[in-house]
Motif scaffolding. Structure first.
Motif, PDB file in Angstrom:
ATOM      1  N   LEU A   1     -44.090-103.599  47.901  1.00  0.00           N
ATOM      2  CA  LEU A   1     -42.666-104.147  48.448  1.00  0.00           C
ATOM      3  C   LEU A   1     -41.532-102.779  48.484  1.00  0.00           C
ATOM      4  N   SER A   2     -42.172-101.702  48.013  1.00  0.00           N
ATOM      5  CA  SER A   2     -41.421-100.323  47.802  1.00  0.00           C
ATOM      6  C   SER A   2     -39.786-100.630  47.506  1.00  0.00           C
ATOM      7  N   LEU A   3     -39.546-101.387  46.087  1.00  0.00           N
ATOM      8  CA  LEU A   3     -38.412-101.380  45.812  1.00  0.00           C
ATOM      9  C   LEU A   3     -37.906-100.185  45.380  1.00  0.00           C
ATOM     10  N   PRO A   4     -36.525 -99.871  45.440  1.00  0.00           N
ATOM     11  CA  PRO A   4     -36.067 -98.480  44.663  1.00  0.00           C
ATOM     12  C   PRO A   4     -35.972 -98.665  43.173  1.00  0.00           C
ATOM     13  N   ILE A   5     -36.715 -99.106  42.432  1.00  0.00           N
ATOM     14  CA  ILE A   5     -36.856 -99.225  41.310  1.00  0.00           C
ATOM     15  C   ILE A   5     -37.378 -98.111  40.524  1.00  0.00           C
ATOM     16  N   PRO A   6     -36.602 -97.522  39.481  1.00  0.00           N
ATOM     17  CA  PRO A   6     -37.406 -96.377  38.786  1.00  0.00           C
ATOM     18  C   PRO A   6     -38.649 -96.626  38.209  1.00  0.00           C
ATOM     19  N   LEU A   7     -39.616 -95.929  38.457  1.00  0.00           N
ATOM     20  CA  LEU A   7     -41.075 -96.054  37.788  1.00  0.00           C
ATOM     21  C   LEU A   7     -41.247 -95.395  36.419  1.00  0.00           C
ATOM     22  N   ALA A   8     -41.224 -94.171  36.508  1.00  0.00           N
ATOM     23  CA  ALA A   8     -41.210 -93.146  35.265  1.00  0.00           C
ATOM     24  C   ALA A   8     -40.649 -91.724  35.603  1.00  0.00           C
ATOM     25  N   PRO A   9     -39.238 -91.814  35.810  1.00  0.00           N
ATOM     26  CA  PRO A   9     -38.563 -90.455  36.201  1.00  0.00           C
ATOM     27  C   PRO A   9     -38.914 -89.468  35.209  1.00  0.00           C
TER      28      PRO A   9
END
Lengths: 323, 172, 499
Positions: B159-167
């Motif tokens: 869904l390519s949400l702009p949630i940080p994955l592992a900055p």
């Protein structure tokens, strides 16, 4: 404190993603914060322009909608982020020029404390009224308002919104700052009551009202820009209609936190200009009734000057607005 | 039936701790709202001010709370039951940890970088899992890792949400 | 008949292979996202909006409409299975739907919801096609005064929702109203009851509140009572509604469709009242109202039909007036605008294939929902058999991600946890959260409309009685209140005395 956190995070990511850094800016997706909900005018312009900018930058521009407090929540987040060029924001007239006068406790300084990148699009403001209002042109409307201000009801989409900001400017210029203002949650419901004749007039962006004007459900007195809009060629400009001092445009522009590396600013300006020169992108913006900014306004200096110009214009009216 | 009537005539005593608690709860909230809204102008009928509705709602809340207190003294009802801190601490704690770590935070001297979904996800599930009295470590760990992976694939990639994955690791 | 040729045009557009596929994918993705606890239609659509940008306008809108129905139905699924409403309209479904699930009748509840939604969708589609244009006038009859009276009527419905003490229901409505005033004042920009916290400046988000007092509090309640949570997986009855279930649901479903469809046309957020009104009606005309709140199938069939009918007729103001009546429709406007179609009164004449294609796809979308969801019922019911010690951490991570994604605000997650504590306290004090949520949803609109109406009338309350529609609505409100109060007052006394 926040800086050290980001410093550690940045150092970590540098160490771990060493190979990617060598390629220079941008080596990872750029977040563009839109301080309004998805689907609104600012969001649409951000997505259209961001789409093409991603192609030039070679990295995805991720739109992140952070709504709240008339857009100042999202802009605050962007302007206090690490100035590495990976967090930028698409703001508008309200969040950059009107915010200092509207929100006393603003956490960023749009006049001196941000890095402007460029203007992305402008949407003209129209003065519209219910279709059965007696006045048929701007002159008689202005005369009637000045004569019997208490007979009129103005609609706006809440303090800090574009319609509130621009109409407050109009009321200030007409010398009737205390005119009855009816607040709505968003322009949609306000427009509904304008169509049904519950309220008398409002100021709004062309994209929201153009179709209603064409259909004759409301009438337009004037467009507050230098030229007539190609979307509504019959609507006179405020200069033509006799109120030349009322000039205001609801522009959208990109900015980032102050202290961004020059390389990042340059690349973003370049990407923005390429997007606005692209015929397909241009057409999509023009279809919205938007105005493509001049080359001068698409630069950091030009955009910075626009912010200051409109802030100076709005400041007295907004400060005197009844609260 | 008649017993109750007799009881009722025997004066006031607390007959339902739950209703009494509920009444006091309403009164406390109403009081809090009144204090918070004390500086807001009430306005006039012609131009209702920002304080008018919060204040009137708070007053109504207080009156209703008072009614509840009276009810609790006159009619028999439920009693207050026990409160389980284990659930509150672990379940709500897990959610707060998620909120604090997903984008990082700094309060005073403590600061945590943005850990992203890669860390916050399993963290939420592990912490909240502790709230169950039949918790099994091995099962919970495997399930947490699997669910977090699924969430990352679904939200971040599908869904390519702009949630940080592992900055801190990947820069995104 | 014009309508038939128009519908033929519409079906011609909607039945193209590409558009059918888009409608299907939309419904499927919408259901899958909407079923995540805490993610309602608004969140789902704003999350999925970007994936439609690459399509042609008609296809994009058909897909979005599919996502909308899917999300709506997905939200009801979570309401039934785990007692977490994704949006205001699903609150009612939790009342009896979740009780049915607890009794091992989750499949029947889900099936009834799906079939009820389909029936309502079919009727609503016909109504939009046949009466869309004339019904538009109704939206324009409603000014701020009428709206305020409608909200007052809605609040009176909330009293009927109460399962236990009427006094406590009043408390919850009032508390909901109070919570709705939190945030920046629309007119003056002053912060109200925010404790100075910037994250509260825009008020409390519905999903934050609902997730806290329903979702988190429910988890806490279940953790406390291991026996109660195991009931769900102890006995699973039949998967789909049987003949007697259907017979019981037919009339509630039709009434719900009428009520929801009518309210859905109103601008503002009329559709939100549909399920509440339907539930009120069903509970009032039932032979044995005490079954409600304990797993009455009419309490699922009626409101679900009303919900779906309203979800569809809400398109009428958008398609015919070009004015979005609620947040979901505002997103639809965004979607149309980004494709270069600016909604207005002329969409019907200028883009007939888009207009009628969308209407046709509504019907197809409803059919797809039925096709997708009936087989899924078995899967959902099986999910309930996952041991609770694993289920709640999974619910929790979905909640966290869902809430975060609505506004990309980490603080929202922490607020939800606080409302979870608040909700747990409410449970302990014997309060029901549903009336609170209704008061909260209606409160914002009510205040806004009250202030608008009084500014326009220059401070005269007579405006609410002078205007016939407004006066009529207030009359209904009083009637509902009287009908609701009289028997419950005596009942309350009976309950007390027989104890």
């Amino acid at each position: 404190m926040k800086k050290t956190v980001f410093g550690i995070a940045a150092a970590l990511s540098l160490a771990l993603a060493g190979t990617a850094v060598a390629q220079g800016y941008p080596n990872k997706p750029v977040t563009m914060i839109v301080p309004f909900a998805a689907g609104g005018p600012t969001d649409i312009i951000a997505r259209i322009v961001g789409d093409h900018m991603s192609k030039t930058l070679g990295q995805q521009i991720v739109i992140e909608n952070v709504a709240g407090a008339g857009g100042t929540t999202g802009i605050t987040r962007a302007m206090t982020a690490a100035p590495d060029g990976y967090t930028i924001a698409m703001g508008h007239l309200g969040t950059f020029s009107a915010a200092p006068a509207t929100y006393p406790g603003l956490k960023y300084d749009p006049l001196n404390g941000i890095q402007p990148i460029g203007l992305a699009g402008g949407t003209p403001i129209l003065i519209v009224a219910r279709k059965n209002l007696e006045a048929n042109d701007l002159k008689s409307f202005v005369a009637a308002i000045k004569a019997t201000p208490d007979k009129f009801n103005e609609a706006h989409a809440g303090l800090g919104s574009v319609s509130w900001t621009t109409c407050t400017l109009l009321k200030g210029q007409l010398g009737v700052p205390k005119l009855n203002a009816v607040a709505y949650r968003g322009t949609g419901p306000a427009l509904n009551d304008l169509v049904s004749g519950q309220i008398d007039f409002m100021c709004d962006q062309i994209v929201s009202v153009a179709e209603q004007i064409k259909a004759g459900t409301i009438k337009a007195f004037a467009v507050a820009s230098v030229q007539r809009s190609p979307a509504l060629p019959d609507v006179p400009t405020t200069t033509e209609a006799g109120l030349p001092e009322y000039q205001i445009e609801a522009w959208n522009g990109i900015a980032g936190p102050k202290g961004m590396p020059k390389e990042a600013v340059d690349k973003l300006v370049d990407a923005l200009n390429k997007a606005l020169n692209d015929e397909a992108t241009k057409k999509r913006l023009l279809d919205l009734g938007a105005v493509i900014p001049t080359a001068a306004d698409r630069t950091p200096d030009g955009f910075g000057a626009v912010i200051k110009r409109d802030a100076a214009k709005l400041d007295p009216a907004l400060k005197n607005a009844p609260r | 039936m008649s017993l109750n009537k007799i009881e009722r005539s025997q004066g006031l005593r607390i007959r339902s701790t739950q209703d009494l608690g509920a009444g006091v709860f309403m009164i406390v909230l109403a009081g809090l709202a009144l204090v918070l809204a004390r500086d807001l102008p009430l306005g006039s009928l012609r131009q209702i001010g920002p304080g008018m509705l919060p204040t009137s709602f708070a007053v109504f809340c207080g009156i209703l709370g008072l009614f509840l207190v009276i009810t609790s003294l006159r009619f028999d009802g439920e009693q207050l039951s026990g409160w389980s801190w284990r659930g509150v601490i672990f379940v709500l704690g897990a959610a707060i940890v998620f909120g604090l770590t997903i984008r990082g935070f700094s309060i005073g001297p403590i600061s945590v970088p943005s850990l992203g979904l890669l860390v916050s996800g399993p963290l939420v599930m592990l912490i909240s899992g502790l709230a169950a009295d039949d918790m099994k470590w091995k099962e919970l760990i495997i399930f947490s890792v699997a669910m977090s992976t699924a969430c990352i694939l679904l939200f971040k990639y599908a869904l390519s949400l702009p949630i940080p994955l592992a900055p801190w690791l990947l820069g995104i | 008949m014009d309508m038939f040729s128009n519908l033929a045009l519409g079906f011609g557009v909607a039945l193209s292979f590409q558009n059918l596929a888009l409608c299907f994918v939309g419904c499927l993705v919408g259901t899958l996202i909407g079923v995540l606890p805490g993610v309602g239609p608004i969140a789902t659509i704003s999350i999925l909006l970007p994936i439609t940008f690459g399509l042609d306008p008609t296809g994009a809108l058909i897909m979005l409409a599919g996502i909308y129905y899917g999300a709506q139905y997905g939200g009801s699924t979570t309401a039934i299975l785990v007692n977490i409403p994704g949006e205001a309209t699903a609150v009612v479904t939790t009342l009896d739907g979740h009780q049915m699930a607890k009794q091992g009748r989750a499949g029947i509840a889900l099936g009834t919801a799906a079939i009820g939604s389909f029936v309502a969708g079919c009727f609503a589609t016909v109504v939009i096609a046949a009466l869309g244009a004339p019904l538009t006038k109704m939206a324009l009859l409603f000014g701020p005064a009428e709206y305020f009276s409608l909200m007052v009527m809605g609040l009176c419905f909330a009293v009927v929702l109460a399962r236990g003490s009427i006094l406590k229901a009043f408390c919850m409505i009032m508390l909901g109203l109070l919570l709705s005033t939190v945030g920046t004042d629309l007119e003056t920009g002053q912060e109200r009851l925010t404790f100075g916290i910037p994250a509260l400046a825009d008020g409390i988000d519905f999903s934050v509140l609902a997730m806290g007092i329903f979702g988190f509090a429910e988890v806490l309640r279940n953790l406390e009572a291991p026996e109660a949570r195991d009931v769900v997986r102890a006995k699973i009855g039949r998967l789909l509604p049987g003949w007697s279930d259907i017979k019981q649901s037919v009339m509630p479903c039709l009434r719900g469709t009428f009520i929801g469809g009518t309210l859905g046309i109103l601008p503002g957020n009329g559709a939100v009242l549909g399920p509440f009104a339907s539930y009120t009606v069903e509970k009032k005309i039932a032979k044995d109202p005490s079954r409600f709140g304990k797993g009455a199938i009419e309490g699922v069939a009626g409101p679900e039909s009303a919900n779906n009918a309203g979800a569809q007729t809400a398109f009428i103001p958008l398609l015919t007036l070009g004015i979005p009546p609620n947040a979901v429709m505002a997103l639809m406007v965004g979607a149309m605008t980004i494709h270069g179609i600016i909604p207005g009164p002329q969409v019907m004449t200028r883009n007939p294939e888009l207009f009628w294609g969308m209407i046709a796809s509504m019907w197809i979308g409803n059919l797809m929902l039925l096709i997708i969801n009936l087989p899924l019922v078995g899967l959902w019911v099986k999910l309930l058999q996952v041991p609770y010690r694993l289920m709640f951490p999974a619910i929790l991570i979905f909640c966290c991600i869902g809430i975060y994604s609505v506004n990309n605000q980490p603080l929202d997650v922490a607020f939800t946890a606080m409302f979870g504590l608040f909700g747990y306290l409410l449970i302990k004090l014997g309060f029901e959260p549903a009336p609170l949520l209704l008061g909260f949803v209606l409160g914002k609109l009510m205040e806004e409309k009250l202030r608008q109406a009084l500014i326009i009338s220059r401070g005269s309350f007579v405006t609410f009685l002078e205007r016939p529609i407004s006066a009529g609505l207030l009359l209904v409100a009083v009637a509902v209140l009287v009908i609701a109060l009289l028997p419950s007052m005596s009942k309350k006394r009976d309950e007390v005395f027989t104890e």
